[in-house]
Structure formats: C-alpha cells, structure tokens
Enzyme design. Structure first.
Site, PDB file in Angstrom:
ATOM      1  N   THR A   1      -5.754  -1.217   6.914  1.00 47.47           N
ATOM      2  CA  THR A   1      -5.795  -2.571   6.966  1.00 47.47           C
ATOM      3  C   THR A   1      -7.208  -3.117   7.510  1.00 47.47           C
ATOM      4  O   THR A   1      -7.482  -4.329   7.616  1.00 47.47           O
ATOM      5  CB  THR A   1      -4.826  -3.164   7.972  1.00 47.47           C
ATOM      6  OG1 THR A   1      -4.935  -2.558   9.248  1.00 47.47           O
ATOM      7  CG2 THR A   1      -3.418  -2.977   7.482  1.00 47.47           C
TER       8      THR A   1
ATOM      9  N   LYS B   1       0.992  -1.449   0.036  1.00 53.22           N
ATOM     10  CA  LYS B   1      -0.227   0.069   0.011  1.00 53.22           C
ATOM     11  C   LYS B   1       0.869   1.253   0.082  1.00 53.22           C
ATOM     12  O   LYS B   1       0.619   2.167  -0.682  1.00 53.22           O
ATOM     13  CB  LYS B   1      -1.089   0.200   1.290  1.00 53.22           C
ATOM     14  CG  LYS B   1      -1.824  -1.162   1.188  1.00 53.22           C
ATOM     15  CD  LYS B   1      -2.917  -0.965   2.419  1.00 53.22           C
ATOM     16  CE  LYS B   1      -2.516  -1.383   3.731  1.00 53.22           C
ATOM     17  NZ  LYS B   1      -1.864  -2.731   3.499  1.00 53.22           N
ATOM     18  N   THR B   2       1.778   1.472   0.874  1.00 47.25           N
ATOM     19  CA  THR B   2       2.707   2.525   0.989  1.00 47.25           C
ATOM     20  C   THR B   2       3.508   2.597  -0.533  1.00 47.25           C
ATOM     21  O   THR B   2       3.570   3.726  -1.019  1.00 47.25           O
ATOM     22  CB  THR B   2       3.711   2.373   2.019  1.00 47.25           C
ATOM     23  OG1 THR B   2       2.873   2.455   3.239  1.00 47.25           O
ATOM     24  CG2 THR B   2       4.559   3.462   1.912  1.00 47.25           C
TER      25      THR B   2
ATOM     26  N   ASP C   1      -1.404   6.731   6.202  1.00 46.29           N
ATOM     27  CA  ASP C   1      -1.448   5.445   6.328  1.00 46.29           C
ATOM     28  C   ASP C   1      -1.949   5.404   7.656  1.00 46.29           C
ATOM     29  O   ASP C   1      -2.203   5.799   8.651  1.00 46.29           O
ATOM     30  CB  ASP C   1       0.078   4.940   6.649  1.00 46.29           C
ATOM     31  CG  ASP C   1       0.350   3.269   6.537  1.00 46.29           C
ATOM     32  OD1 ASP C   1      -0.585   2.884   6.310  1.00 46.29           O
ATOM     33  OD2 ASP C   1       1.263   2.834   7.055  1.00 46.29           O
TER      34      ASP C   1
ATOM     35  N   ARG D   1       6.455  -8.394   1.741  1.00 43.50           N
ATOM     36  CA  ARG D   1       7.233  -8.004   2.933  1.00 43.50           C
ATOM     37  C   ARG D   1       7.946  -8.877   3.635  1.00 43.50           C
ATOM     38  O   ARG D   1       8.984  -8.854   3.883  1.00 43.50           O
ATOM     39  CB  ARG D   1       6.452  -6.860   3.771  1.00 43.50           C
ATOM     40  CG  ARG D   1       7.209  -6.464   4.981  1.00 43.50           C
ATOM     41  CD  ARG D   1       6.484  -5.586   5.966  1.00 43.50           C
ATOM     42  NE  ARG D   1       5.837  -4.591   5.542  1.00 43.50           N
ATOM     43  CZ  ARG D   1       4.553  -3.928   6.099  1.00 43.50           C
ATOM     44  NH1 ARG D   1       4.125  -4.267   7.191  1.00 43.50           N
ATOM     45  NH2 ARG D   1       4.128  -2.799   5.246  1.00 43.50           N
TER      46      ARG D   1
END
Length: 332
Positions: A153, A59-60, A104, A212
């Site tokens: 999230t 997402k980032t 975020d 990740r």
C-alpha cells in the site's frame, strides 16, 4: 455447516477466480493477461510482479488469480511475518519449482530479509551464513525457480534495488461507480439477495471507490433487510447505512470526527497532524494512512506546509460557516 465455516466459504466465493471474472482495473488485467500468456507459451515461470495501491482494491485476489491462471501452487506470507533473514530463507528453500510466492505488505519486511531477496529474485539463489565471528562462512543454496508477487500500500517505502527487480509493477486505481455497481451486482447474486438497481447505485456511491467496502456494506444491507423484514430497496439501503454511520459521501464516524474538529474547533485550519490526532483520540498514523487519503481525494481536506486545511467544499458539506482565519489560498 457451522456458521463460521459458512462465512469463510462466502468470503472465498466473493473472490473472482480468473481475470475474466475480475471486475475493474482493465489496464492491469490486460497487462497481467499478456504477461501470463507469454510465460505459458515459453514454458517458464512468469516475471516477478509488484501490486501497488490502496487497501481493498484486489491485490490479494489478483495474486490468487496469477497462481490459478498459470496453473501453479500459491504460497502466502506477509511482510510483518518476515522479520529475520532466516524467516525468508526457510520460506524460499521450501518452495516447489514454479511456485507463486505472495508477500503482502512487502514494504514491512526486515531490511536483512530484503537484501536476501535481491539475490533470490535475480539468480534464484541465497547465501546462508554458517557459524559466527571470524569462522563464519557463506554457503550458497540454489532455489527452485519461482515467481514473487508482492503487494504494497506504500510503494514509496520499498528500496529501489528491490523495486527494480520486479519485472512488472501494477498500480491499482480506485473504482468508479459503474464498476462498483458490477461488483455489487455479482456479490448480491452470490448472496441470493434481490436488490434494486437504485439501491445498488446508492451503495456504490458511498463505498469510497473500494470493492472491499462495497461488499461489506452490501452484507450490512442484507442483514438490515432480513431483520426488518423488508426487501433490499433504496429505503432499506439508506436505513442500514444511516445506522452504520455511513453518510452520502461515504464518510464514516472517524472521518466526520476529524472534519468536525477541524471545522469547528480550529476554524478550518491549518492544524498539525499531531494536534488533530490528539483532538480525536486516534493515533497520528491512523489519521494519516486511513482517514486523510480519502478526505483529500474527495476534496474536503488539503495538506499544506503549515498543516491540514479544510476546503470550501468541506464547509459547504457540513453546513459550517468560516468565522475567521486565513483562506485556503493563504496557506498553500
């Protein structure tokens, strides 16, 4: 270059810089490409974008790509850092025309800030309260046009008025093994790590569908190969992941602790979340938000009205025989 700076440079190098470099999420990439190209052709700021999905899926990175692809500056913040309407007003009033604002964990913003954001997203304006009590007055403040990119999230915690003001909502999905192998191959190239295809496939099968985690495990394999003086082959991967308590399904120490308690002490359940959390010595929120989603997704755990229940697959995977108690179908 100092070691800390080298690590930061590596982290930055792993992030794709464009939609063409971004691996996986083909539907989201196509939707974002259309949105950004249409905005560029009309010479306007792109619509507000909400990126929803589990942690570690990009997402980032996508927020950075939106800024890069549209050729606009990026301002980054987070929901927990915006705990008062004044915090948000300070950020919004300092935005440059066309700037991308990335927030975020946007669902964790203060409610007063959320309500201010409604007007800012729709009309590019906020109302500032001056004074207190009966003499307080509202002063309108015009904002430069901007694009908000929110990441969450837990999209269900966003109030409907805020969610409805996003022009586009992207739902990121967990990656399949093929896409994860592409992620790992790219990262290995950036690490200048010679790794076999079988080793890449082994890591991809243990990283819980999350890029990740894949990149993190790859770095541990690199370290293992370096220290032991071996190549990054299948044997090195298995040795490194065994050392770091990552089993063939991708379960880590906490996952196995939860399942061990559920299977051996409570005979597969049902067990309440609070009891399970106390038994493994973790917070209930950690169990619910970090451990359970993966265990449910791979079919080892089921949530029922009476509590958490281990599935037959869990008994087989851990080699435990059920001694007594109801079957899964009896508690659904």
């Amino acid at each position: 270059m100092p070691e800390s700076e080298a690590e930061l440079a590596f982290e930055g190098a792993l992030r794709p810089k464009s939609l063409t470099e971004f691996v996986g999420q083909p539907k989201v990439r196509g939707q974002l490409e259309l949105l950004l190209r249409a905005a560029a052709m009309q010479n306007r700021t792109p619509d507000h974008i909400l990126l929803a999905g589990p942690p570690g899926l990009g997402k980032t990175t996508l927020a950075m790509i939106v800024a890069a692809e549209s050729g606009r500056p990026l301002r980054m913040s987070s929901g927990p850092a915006i705990q008062h309407a004044g915090d948000l007003a300070a950020v919004l009033s300092s935005l440059l025309p066309g700037e991308i604002l990335f927030i975020d964990e946007i669902h964790r913003m203060a409610r007063s800030a959320e309500e201010m954001l409604y007007l800012a997203m729709e009309d590019f304006r906020i109302d500032i309260m001056v004074g207190k009590g009966a003499g307080a007055t509202s002063v309108p403040l015009d904002l430069a046009p901007f694009t908000l990119v929110g990441a969450t999230t837990r999209s269900g915690l966003l109030p409907n008025p805020l969610r409805d003001r996003f022009g586009f909502t992207a739902h990121l999905e967990f990656y399949d093994d093929a896409d994860l192998e592409r992620v790992l191959t790219r990262a290995a190239r950036l690490l200048d790590l010679d790794i076999s295809s079988s080793a890449v496939a082994e890591i991809a099968g243990r990283c819980r569908g999350t890029p990740r985690i894949a990149n993190r495990l790859l770095r541990r394999v690199r370290d293992y190969a370096l220290v032991h003086g071996t190549g990054a082959d299948l044997e090195a991967v298995r040795g490194a992941l065994e050392l770091y308590d990552v089993d063939p399904l991708g379960l880590d120490r906490l996952d196995r602790a939860v399942m061990d308690i559920l299977l051996t002490r409570f005979d597969g359940g049902p067990v309440g979340l609070g009891t399970l959390a106390v038994s493994v010595g973790e917070e209930a929120e950690t169990i619910e938000s970090v451990v359970e989603p993966f265990l449910v997704r791979i079919g080892l755990l089921t949530r029922t009205p009476r509590g958490r229940v281990a599935t037959p697959l869990a008994f087989r995977h851990f080699g435990v025989e059920r001694s007594s108690g109801p079957f899964l179908t009896d508690v659904l």
